[in-house]
Design a protein around this motif. Structure first.
Motif, PDB file in Angstrom:
ATOM      1  N   VAL A   1       0.852  -1.103  -0.015  1.00 12.90           N
ATOM      2  CA  VAL A   1      -0.188   0.165  -0.074  1.00 12.90           C
ATOM      3  C   VAL A   1       0.982   1.245  -0.127  1.00 12.90           C
ATOM      4  N   VAL A   2       1.952   1.199   1.053  1.00 13.03           N
ATOM      5  CA  VAL A   2       2.948   2.378   0.775  1.00 13.03           C
ATOM      6  C   VAL A   2       3.449   2.648  -0.491  1.00 13.03           C
ATOM      7  N   ASN A   3       3.790   1.521  -1.221  1.00 11.03           N
ATOM      8  CA  ASN A   3       4.594   1.687  -2.589  1.00 11.03           C
ATOM      9  C   ASN A   3       3.691   2.087  -3.555  1.00 11.03           C
ATOM     10  N   ALA A   4       2.456   1.521  -3.302  1.00 12.56           N
ATOM     11  CA  ALA A   4       1.296   1.954  -4.270  1.00 12.56           C
ATOM     12  C   ALA A   4       0.820   3.706  -4.285  1.00 12.56           C
ATOM     13  N   LEU A   5       1.077   4.050  -2.973  1.00 13.78           N
ATOM     14  CA  LEU A   5       0.553   5.462  -2.670  1.00 13.78           C
ATOM     15  C   LEU A   5       1.744   6.373  -3.124  1.00 13.78           C
ATOM     16  N   ALA A   6       3.011   5.762  -2.913  1.00  8.54           N
ATOM     17  CA  ALA A   6       4.309   6.558  -3.614  1.00  8.54           C
ATOM     18  C   ALA A   6       4.134   6.787  -5.033  1.00  8.54           C
TER      19      ALA A   6
END
Length: 278
Positions: free
Chosen positions: A65-70
């Motif tokens: 999720v963090v990578n997707a938001l980035a």
């Protein structure tokens, strides 16, 4: 320190124009930037989940999720690193059972020996909270008369935000202010940062709090100083991490011949005095 992960995501979302991502103009909005609905769609998560993250109600998003938001925010590499770091410390807040110890303020003899080898160069040992723990005599020379080293012990962050002389001494005060508040997020623990915020916030005022919560990743260009003696100094900075000590060794080099001559003039009477603050 509130909800740093959510604050950073919201600040970046507010700074993005939808048109820059190829999204249609949806007319006037109550707030600027990318809509929560659009960011959630780009990241492949629900609006409700994104809302929980931004409001600090979900403090443990997965790495995916963090990578997707980035990706959805088109973050630069340094901003991606900061996003991942905020996700980590947010999760640590939820799971921590023992309050971490304050950062060490004593400098190891081997590090002090390295500073002596750097004389007559300009160097300091500091921590993420801005404490100046040790310095060469040349660092004393280039900061003499500024007030930076007047406190016992001196603290760069406190000087930047509470001493009016700092706005003259640092030619790029805005950039330096952003650097110091950003480094608070990289302190050894959130608790240590909160301690400094509680102490510094009341005297530094809303300017400090505003910069702290907007999470600007600093550029860290050349350091430009207006020395009280009339010299305009331009210095290049190299930072060497001392991870075992939660400290940094910062070495400064004259960026041009004019600065080199000024440093020689300022340093001439003071060469040889190494100072360590414990």
């Amino acid at each position: 320190m509130g909800k740093p992960l959510g604050d950073f995501i919201r600040a970046k979302r507010d700074s993005i124009q939808p048109e820059s991502l190829g999204l249609p103009d949806r007319g006037r909005r109550r707030s600027p930037g990318l809509r929560r609905l659009d960011l959630a769609a780009r990241a492949g998560i629900s609006v409700e989940y994104l809302t929980r993250i931004e409001q600090g109600r979900d403090r443990n998003p997965s790495r995916a999720v963090v990578n997707a938001l980035a990706d959805a925010l088109s973050l630069a590499p340094s901003e991606r690193s900061h996003l991942r770091y905020l996700a980590k410390i947010t999760g640590d807040q939820c799971s921590a059972q023992i309050r971490p110890a304050p950062p060490p303020r004593q400098v190891r003899p081997a590090v002090l020996g390295t500073l002596r080898l750097l004389e007559p160069g300009i160097a300091i040992v500091t921590n993420r909270l801005g404490d100046v723990l040790a310095r060469t005599s040349a660092y004393e020379s280039i900061t003499s008369g500024s007030g930076l080293l007047d406190a016992d012990p001196p603290n760069l962050t406190r000087f930047v935000f509470t001493d009016p002389r700092a706005r003259t001494f640092f030619a790029d005060w805005d950039d330096i202010a952003d650097e110091h508040v950003f480094d608070l997020w990289l302190a050894p623990s959130v608790e240590n940062s909160e301690w400094l915020t509680a102490e510094l916030g009341p005297v530094a005022g809303p300017e400090f709090t505003r910069r702290l919560n907007r999470h600007v990743v600093p550029r860290r260009g050349p350091l430009r100083l207006n020395h009280p003696a009339g010299h305009e100094l331009r210095l290049l900075r190299e930072t060497f991490e001392l991870p075992a000590d939660a400290q940094q060794l910062v070495v400064l080099h004259p960026a041009d011949e004019r600065t080199a001559r000024a440093v020689d003039e300022l340093n001439r009477p003071a060469h040889g005095r190494l100072r360590s603050i414990s």
